[in-house]
Scaffold this motif. Structure first.
Motif, mmCIF file in Angstrom:
data_model
loop_
_atom_site.group_PDB
_atom_site.id
_atom_site.type_symbol
_atom_site.label_atom_id
_atom_site.label_comp_id
_atom_site.label_asym_id
_atom_site.label_seq_id
_atom_site.Cartn_x
_atom_site.Cartn_y
_atom_site.Cartn_z
ATOM 1 N N TYR B 48 0.851 -1.199 0.000
ATOM 2 C CA TYR B 48 0.000 0.000 0.000
ATOM 3 C C TYR B 48 0.881 1.240 0.000
ATOM 4 C CZ TYR B 48 -2.767 3.612 2.514
ATOM 5 O OH TYR B 48 -3.393 4.767 2.926
ATOM 6 N N PHE B 49 0.539 2.174 -0.881
ATOM 7 C CA PHE B 49 1.194 3.470 -0.929
ATOM 8 C C PHE B 49 0.176 4.558 -0.606
ATOM 9 C CE2 PHE B 49 5.189 2.342 -2.984
ATOM 10 C CZ PHE B 49 4.884 1.169 -3.649
ATOM 11 N N GLN B 50 0.569 5.519 0.182
ATOM 12 C CA GLN B 50 -0.279 6.669 0.463
ATOM 13 C C GLN B 50 0.593 7.928 0.404
ATOM 14 O OE1 GLN B 50 -3.261 7.776 0.580
ATOM 15 N NE2 GLN B 50 -2.605 9.780 1.319
ATOM 16 N N GLY B 51 0.332 8.739 -0.587
ATOM 17 C CA GLY B 51 1.047 9.995 -0.723
ATOM 18 C C GLY B 51 2.542 9.781 -0.703
ATOM 19 N N ASN B 52 3.217 10.577 0.118
ATOM 20 C CA ASN B 52 4.665 10.490 0.232
ATOM 21 C C ASN B 52 5.119 9.659 1.421
ATOM 22 O OD1 ASN B 52 5.121 12.189 -2.004
ATOM 23 N ND2 ASN B 52 4.711 13.983 -0.740
ATOM 24 N N SER B 53 4.164 9.018 2.090
ATOM 25 C CA SER B 53 4.517 8.206 3.255
ATOM 26 C C SER B 53 5.228 6.936 2.835
ATOM 27 C CB SER B 53 3.247 7.840 4.045
ATOM 28 O OG SER B 53 2.549 8.995 4.448
ATOM 29 N N ALA B 54 5.961 6.365 3.783
ATOM 30 C CA ALA B 54 6.607 5.078 3.514
ATOM 31 C C ALA B 54 5.538 4.027 3.245
ATOM 32 C CB ALA B 54 7.459 4.662 4.709
ATOM 33 N N PRO B 55 5.741 3.183 2.229
ATOM 34 C CA PRO B 55 4.720 2.192 1.901
ATOM 35 C C PRO B 55 4.597 1.120 2.978
ATOM 36 C CG PRO B 55 6.685 1.831 0.592
ATOM 37 C CD PRO B 55 6.903 3.120 1.326
ATOM 38 N N ASP B 56 3.412 0.546 3.064
ATOM 39 C CA ASP B 56 3.187 -0.618 3.930
ATOM 40 C C ASP B 56 3.458 -1.862 3.092
ATOM 41 O OD1 ASP B 56 0.376 -1.840 5.942
ATOM 42 O OD2 ASP B 56 2.246 -2.800 5.337
ATOM 43 N N LYS B 57 4.555 -2.530 3.382
ATOM 44 C CA LYS B 57 4.988 -3.685 2.593
ATOM 45 C C LYS B 57 4.630 -4.995 3.276
ATOM 46 C CE LYS B 57 9.115 -1.135 1.135
ATOM 47 N NZ LYS B 57 10.596 -1.182 1.037
ATOM 48 N N SER B 58 3.765 -4.943 4.268
ATOM 49 C CA SER B 58 3.540 -6.101 5.133
ATOM 50 C C SER B 58 2.987 -7.320 4.400
ATOM 51 C CB SER B 58 2.604 -5.723 6.282
ATOM 52 O OG SER B 58 1.345 -5.300 5.780
ATOM 53 N N GLY B 59 2.385 -7.132 3.232
ATOM 54 C CA GLY B 59 1.803 -8.253 2.510
ATOM 55 C C GLY B 59 2.725 -8.898 1.493
ATOM 56 N N LEU B 60 3.891 -8.334 1.260
ATOM 57 C CA LEU B 60 4.809 -8.908 0.265
ATOM 58 C C LEU B 60 5.263 -10.289 0.739
ATOM 59 C CD1 LEU B 60 6.975 -5.816 -0.730
ATOM 60 C CD2 LEU B 60 5.015 -6.813 -1.933
ATOM 61 N N PRO B 61 5.152 -11.310 -0.110
ATOM 62 C CA PRO B 61 5.414 -12.686 0.338
ATOM 63 C C PRO B 61 6.883 -13.027 0.524
ATOM 64 C CG PRO B 61 4.773 -12.652 -1.971
ATOM 65 C CD PRO B 61 4.617 -11.259 -1.474
#
Lengths: 109, 112
Positions: B48-61
């Motif tokens: 998940y990407f939101q604006g300029n925030s660091a992405p949430d990569k928690s779902g990457l396998p």
């Protein structure tokens, strides 16, 4: 961790009949979505339900939400062949969607 | 208006090769998501990407998967050293924050 369960997973129904698809979720969900997917196609948004008791209707489809029971339903009225598709419900704890396994609906003449 | 677009629509690759999948979100949507749909696992959240925030990569396998979003718009999902279990349909979605997610047509990846 949010878990979403749908039933039934497969549904074969005759044209003109009514039926309900059930969606249970395990923990609080900010909102509940229903999507439709045709074979080989992407997901099309049908409904978003925001609060307890919410009911939305579009054509022969009506969705409702009971947050106390953690249950959403998608009711099909007088089914027609064009409704044949896979229907997904999805909850969201923060932003990403957690999907059920989908209900494959086949409407037969 | 234009919806979410993805390219390529189909990608066939050999095991061990790297692939790049592209997503163009709906103009003005600040949130962008990648999901994967496979027969065995259903629909799974990846990133998940939101604006300029660091992405949430928690779902990457695995660490073979990475994604970036340039200029707050186009996103690329990269899979390195592809494996057969990576075969799936990769779906991109975009939204306003907290709003309904609109999905693209997907990229069907087949790893031989």
């Amino acid at each position: 961790e949010l878990k979403v369960e749908q039933n039934p997973l497969f549904l074969s129904m005759q044209e003109g009949k009514n039926y309900t698809i059930y969606c249970n979720y395990s923990t609080t969900s900010d909102r509940l979505y229903w999507y439709r997917q045709d074979p080989g196609k992407s997901l099309e948004s049908l409904f978003v339900l925001l609060s307890n008791g919410a009911v939305k209707q579009e054509g022969r489809l009506m969705a409702s939400l009971d947050t106390k029971a953690r249950l959403s339903t998608l009711h099909i009225t007088a089914a027609v062949h064009d409704l044949s598709a896979t229907y997904f419900c999805a909850g969201t704890g923060s932003y990403q969607l957690t999907f059920g396994k989908g209900t494959k609906l086949s409407v037969i003449p | 208006g234009a919806g979410v677009s993805q390219s390529p629509s189909n990608k066939v690759t050999e095991k061990g090769k790297d692939v790049e999948l592209r997503c163009d979100p709906i103009s003005g949507h600040t949130a962008l998501y990648w999901y994967r749909q496979s027969l065995g696992q259903g629909l799974e959240f990846l990133i998940y990407f939101q604006g300029n925030s660091a992405p949430d990569k928690s779902g990457l396998p695995s660490d073979r998967f990475s994604a970036e979003r340039t200029g707050g718009s186009v996103s690329t999902l990269t899979i390195q050293r592809t494996q057969q279990e990576d075969s799936a349909v990769y779906l991109c979605a975009s939204s306003f924050v907290g709003d309904t997610q609109y999905f693209g047509p997907g990229t069907r990846l087949t790893v031989l």
